[in-house]
Write an enzyme that holds these catalytic residues in place. Structure first.
Site, short mmCIF file in Angstrom:
data_model
loop_
_atom_site.label_atom_id
_atom_site.label_comp_id
_atom_site.label_asym_id
_atom_site.label_seq_id
_atom_site.Cartn_x
_atom_site.Cartn_y
_atom_site.Cartn_z
N LYS A 121 0.73 -0.99 0.01
CA LYS A 121 -0.05 0.09 -0.12
C LYS A 121 0.90 1.21 -0.09
CE LYS A 121 -4.71 0.00 1.09
NZ LYS A 121 -5.76 -0.03 1.89
N LYS A 143 -8.73 -6.15 -12.47
CA LYS A 143 -9.82 -6.90 -12.03
C LYS A 143 -10.99 -5.59 -11.84
CE LYS A 143 -9.63 -5.93 -6.98
NZ LYS A 143 -11.05 -5.70 -6.95
N LYS A 146 -14.90 -1.61 -7.50
CA LYS A 146 -15.68 -0.22 -7.37
C LYS A 146 -14.92 1.02 -7.81
CE LYS A 146 -16.97 -1.94 -2.73
NZ LYS A 146 -15.82 -2.04 -1.96
#
Ligand code: ATP
Ligand code: MG
Length: 330
Positions: A117, A199, A202
């Protein structure tokens, strides 16, 4: 009660807005299937976790929405309990602090998902410290509820290592308090975006079909989706086949799909027919979902009642665990 499990299966959902059909296929459907097999689950809506990247008002805004989605997708409140994490905010926060004393900053910085991250999505100079504390709060959620099994994808395995280690070390120091949670590694179905090779997610709405999309939008999105050249089986096409079969359990429809794909592999021009069938399947799934969802939200007291019951169960579990902790650490 020492070391006894209380929850057979425990899982969290993030209240981050509208769900996609990939969220359904990858996360909700497996839960509904376990429920059908009689597994008793406790599901929590992780609004405190979502404070890491949301204002408190935003974090709480979607809680009821996501519960409505899950109910309309097949979660049965008579078999599966649901609570909002902040209903036991004090217990979660206090336990997080007690556990955080048993993990070093260095160990948290070594967690691979955090490293990823910080490399890709978050700047270590500006990211807030909740990002670092994520696995500790996750331990607090799981250990307070005395959960036996926690289904996780590959990305969460390192977190579960921290959780298990914390539970063991706490037990070694203060006595047998926590039953050690087990990891249930779930096969990760990865539905691809309708556009490009990433992929479906949202946060990339152009390539995603949302559960709230109207049918005109869905038809348009599928029409412009990537597929494959005749005779070729691209990753996109493979993913669309999985999606179609996961959204529709009818064997006849599965055979129809297989026939079209066989023709495609034989070099026939059938991608139009495949897209038409995929559209019918998605539209059928979504329209049924949208009708059920409207029913679920018609009477707000339904969700109120479910969340009240879930909160009282979660609170009872958390308080009895905390009683043990309090008496052991003094
Ligand atoms: P975001 O873009 O905000 O990360 P997302 O669509 O990736 O959103 P998450 O909230 O990260 O969704 O994940 C929710 C659940 O949905 C997880 O269990 C995850 O494994 C599953 N999931 C997400 N994307 C897919 C996908 N493309 N295929 C299958 N499962 C998915
Ligand atoms: Mg994601």
């Amino acid at each position: 009660m020492k070391s006894e499990y209380k929850i057979e299966l425990y899982t969290g959902i993030r209240p981050t807005g509208d769900l996609t059909i990939a969220n359904y296929v990858g996360a909700v459907k497996p839960l509904v299937e376990l429920q059908k097999q009689g597994v008793k689950s406790l599901v929590f809506v992780a609004d405190i976790h979502s404070l890491t990247d949301n204002e408190p008002a935003t974090a709480s805004k979607f809680c009821r929405e996501v519960v409505a989605d899950y109910l309309a997708l097949g979660l049965d409140p008579s078999k599966t309990n649901i609570y909002i994490q902040s209903a036991i905010a004090y217990q979660v926060s206090y336990m997080t602090l007690l556990l955080a004393r048993h993990v070093s900053v260095a160990e948290l910085l070594r967690v691979p998902t955090l490293k990823d991250k910080l490399r890709n999505n978050a700047n270590p100079k500006t990211a807030n410290a909740l990002l670092l504390l994520y696995p500790v709060m996750m331990a607090s959620d799981i250990l307070l509820q005395r959960a036996k099994s926690v289904p996780v994808g590959e990305d969460q395995l390192a977190h579960m290592e921290v959780v298990r280690r914390l539970a063991r070390d706490f037990n070694t120091k203060y006595g047998e308090i926590f039953p050690i949670p087990t990891v249930q590694q779930v096969k990760s179905l990865r539905i691809l975006s309708l556009k490009g090779s990433r992929k479906m997610s949202k946060s990339f709405p152009e390539g995603a079909i949302f559960l709230t999309d109207d049918m005109t939008k869905v038809k348009k999105k599928i029409k412009s989706a990537e597929t494959a050249l005749e005779g070729k089986l691209s990753d996109s096409l493979q993913s669309h086949i999985i999606l179609a079969k996961e959204l529709c359990d009818d064997h006849e429809v599965h055979s129809k799909i297989d026939t079209i794909i066989k023709d495609h592999m034989d070099g026939k021009h059938v991608m139009g027919a495949f897209k038409d069938l995929l559209t019918v399947i998605v539209v059928d799934f979504l329209s049924k979902f949208q009708v059920r969802r409207a029913e679920v939200v018609r009477d707000p007291s339904l969700i109120d009642g479910i969340l009240k019951e879930g909160a009282s169960m979660a609170l009872a579990n958390a308080e009895s665990t905390l009683d043990l902790v309090r008496s052991s650490i003094k």
